[in-house]
Design a protein around this motif. Structure first.
Motif, short mmCIF file in Angstrom:
data_model
loop_
_atom_site.label_atom_id
_atom_site.label_comp_id
_atom_site.label_asym_id
_atom_site.label_seq_id
_atom_site.Cartn_x
_atom_site.Cartn_y
_atom_site.Cartn_z
N LEU A 18 0.83 -1.21 0.00
CA LEU A 18 0.00 0.00 0.00
C LEU A 18 0.86 1.26 0.00
CD1 LEU A 18 -2.99 -0.65 2.40
CD2 LEU A 18 -3.07 -0.05 -0.02
N ARG A 19 1.94 1.22 0.75
CA ARG A 19 2.80 2.40 0.84
C ARG A 19 3.34 2.78 -0.54
NH1 ARG A 19 5.66 0.48 4.45
NH2 ARG A 19 4.49 1.30 6.22
N ARG A 20 3.75 1.79 -1.30
CA ARG A 20 4.27 2.08 -2.64
C ARG A 20 3.19 2.67 -3.53
NH1 ARG A 20 6.75 -3.01 -1.74
NH2 ARG A 20 5.12 -4.04 -2.95
N ALA A 31 0.61 11.37 5.42
CA ALA A 31 -0.71 10.94 4.96
C ALA A 31 -0.76 9.43 4.78
CB ALA A 31 -1.06 11.64 3.65
N VAL A 32 0.31 8.86 4.25
CA VAL A 32 0.35 7.42 4.04
C VAL A 32 0.23 6.68 5.36
CG1 VAL A 32 1.84 5.50 3.33
CG2 VAL A 32 1.64 7.53 1.88
N VAL A 33 0.98 7.12 6.38
CA VAL A 33 0.94 6.49 7.70
C VAL A 33 -0.47 6.53 8.27
CG1 VAL A 33 1.72 6.68 10.08
CG2 VAL A 33 3.36 6.88 8.21
N ARG A 34 -1.14 7.66 8.14
CA ARG A 34 -2.47 7.81 8.72
C ARG A 34 -3.53 7.04 7.93
NH1 ARG A 34 -2.74 11.42 12.74
NH2 ARG A 34 -0.94 12.78 13.07
N SER A 38 -5.70 3.58 9.60
CA SER A 38 -7.09 3.95 9.88
C SER A 38 -7.91 2.80 10.44
CB SER A 38 -7.75 4.47 8.60
OG SER A 38 -7.72 3.48 7.58
N ARG A 39 -7.27 1.71 10.76
CA ARG A 39 -7.91 0.58 11.43
C ARG A 39 -7.19 0.31 12.74
NH1 ARG A 39 -11.25 1.43 8.19
NH2 ARG A 39 -12.42 -0.04 6.85
#
Length: 335
Positions: A18-20, A31-34, A38-39
């Motif tokens: 997902l990060r990529r 933003a990616v970390v958050r 989100s779960r």
């Protein structure tokens, strides 16, 4: 083909995949970390474990895990069902994990809503329906008798392991809580209180969310009422354990402490305490009362997740009081 022999070292986590994708779409690191977080952390751990197994299968099939067609994903589910003999509800968990990644990655289709996959999973459920037991395949009455024996009593003079085993078992039984909820119970002054009427009020550590709890809801409070038979009273067992383990707990907020290391007990360790009580109860009964028939059969396999079915009078989500544990005979009579 079975997935059990595949090395996890060759797989990637759903987070890295997902990060990529998200970074390629222009999202910042923050933003990616958050977005990924989100779960709940427990849900993310489960999803990542299932994704790694899915990614392992994709490696075997030389497929890109984020570019499968519905037909290809169906073959993965069939492998889980026919080869690995997983239950339909477990395979549905794999579908949820994969669908979550596909949605965040903005894939061309959604595994969670595909009608062909829905039909496939429905067929699994028809072929291998879920069977439910009213009672577990171990005797609650036998275990409660064991907890009243000289192995545990007098509890105030028992070894610390016996104190925490008994307290953990009775609290889990009285609250019917998931192991994550039992693990999250705190020993801080505003989270654990022994009341003048003999009851006890418990709350989880700050920030804990139960599996079926909304993120913006208030922490759930649990009130344990005292049991007339003090030897199986969860409040008494909890109070004795709490007082005895104060020095080991020191400044730790968590209620359950590993008596061997004085560190916070893990969920798996708490489960092992409860399962050990059940198994030892049968060994103790066989040694001390060989004439007593074990009508309920042997205890459940210890590798299974331990979920003690508690005779609570209300749902834990109601923040209401729970009845003390009943014997198996009383539970049958009550019904």
């Amino acid at each position: 083909r079975s997935l059990h022999g595949e090395s996890r070292a060759t797989t990637s986590s759903c987070f890295s995949a997902l990060r990529r994708r998200l970074k390629a779409k222009g999202f910042s690191d923050s933003a990616v970390v958050r977005i990924i977080g989100s779960r709940r952390s427990s849900t993310l751990e489960v999803y990542d474990k299932k994704w790694r197994r899915f990614d392992s299968w994709c490696i075997q099939q030389q497929l890109d895990p984020l570019q499968l067609s519905p037909a290809q994903l169906a073959e993965f589910f069939i492998s889980l069902f026919e080869v690995d003999k997983l239950r339909p509800i477990t395979i549905k968990g794999y579908r949820s994990a994969i669908a979550r990644v596909y949605r965040l990655a903005e894939a061309s289709w959604d595994p969670g809503t595909d009608q062909h996959l829905s039909g496939l999973l429905q067929n699994f459920s028809l072929e291998r329906p879920t069977s439910r037991r009213i009672f577990p395949n171990w005797s609650l009455e036998l275990v409660l008798k064991y907890l009243q024996s000289d192995v545990f009593e007098p509890l105030s003079h028992a070894p610390r392991l016996r104190q925490v085993q008994k307290a953990a078992f009775l609290v889990t039984l009285a609250t019917a809580g998931r192991i994550s909820e039992i693990h999250a119970l705190a020993a801080l002054p505003d989270c654990l209180r022994f009341n003048q009427d003999g009851s006890a009020t418990l709350a989880p550590c700050s920030g804990f969310l139960a599996k079926n709890q909304l993120p913006d809801s208030a922490p759930r409070l649990i009130s344990l009422v005292p049991c007339p038979d003090k030897l199986i009273c969860p409040v008494r067992a909890l109070k004795i354990y709490y007082q005895a383990s104060k020095s080991e707990r020191a400044m730790k907020p968590h209620l359950w402490i590993n008596p061997k290391s004085s560190k916070k007990a893990t969920k798996s360790l708490i489960s092992s305490w409860i399962k050990s009580v059940i198994k030892e109860a049968y060994d103790w009964t066989a040694a001390n009362s060989p004439s007593v028939p074990l009508l309920s059969g042997p205890p459940a396999p210890l590798e299974q997740e331990c979920r003690v079915p508690g005779p609570a009078t209300a749902s834990p989500s109601d923040s209401s009081k729970f009845s003390p544990p009943l014997t198996r005979a009383q539970a049958v009579t009550a019904q």
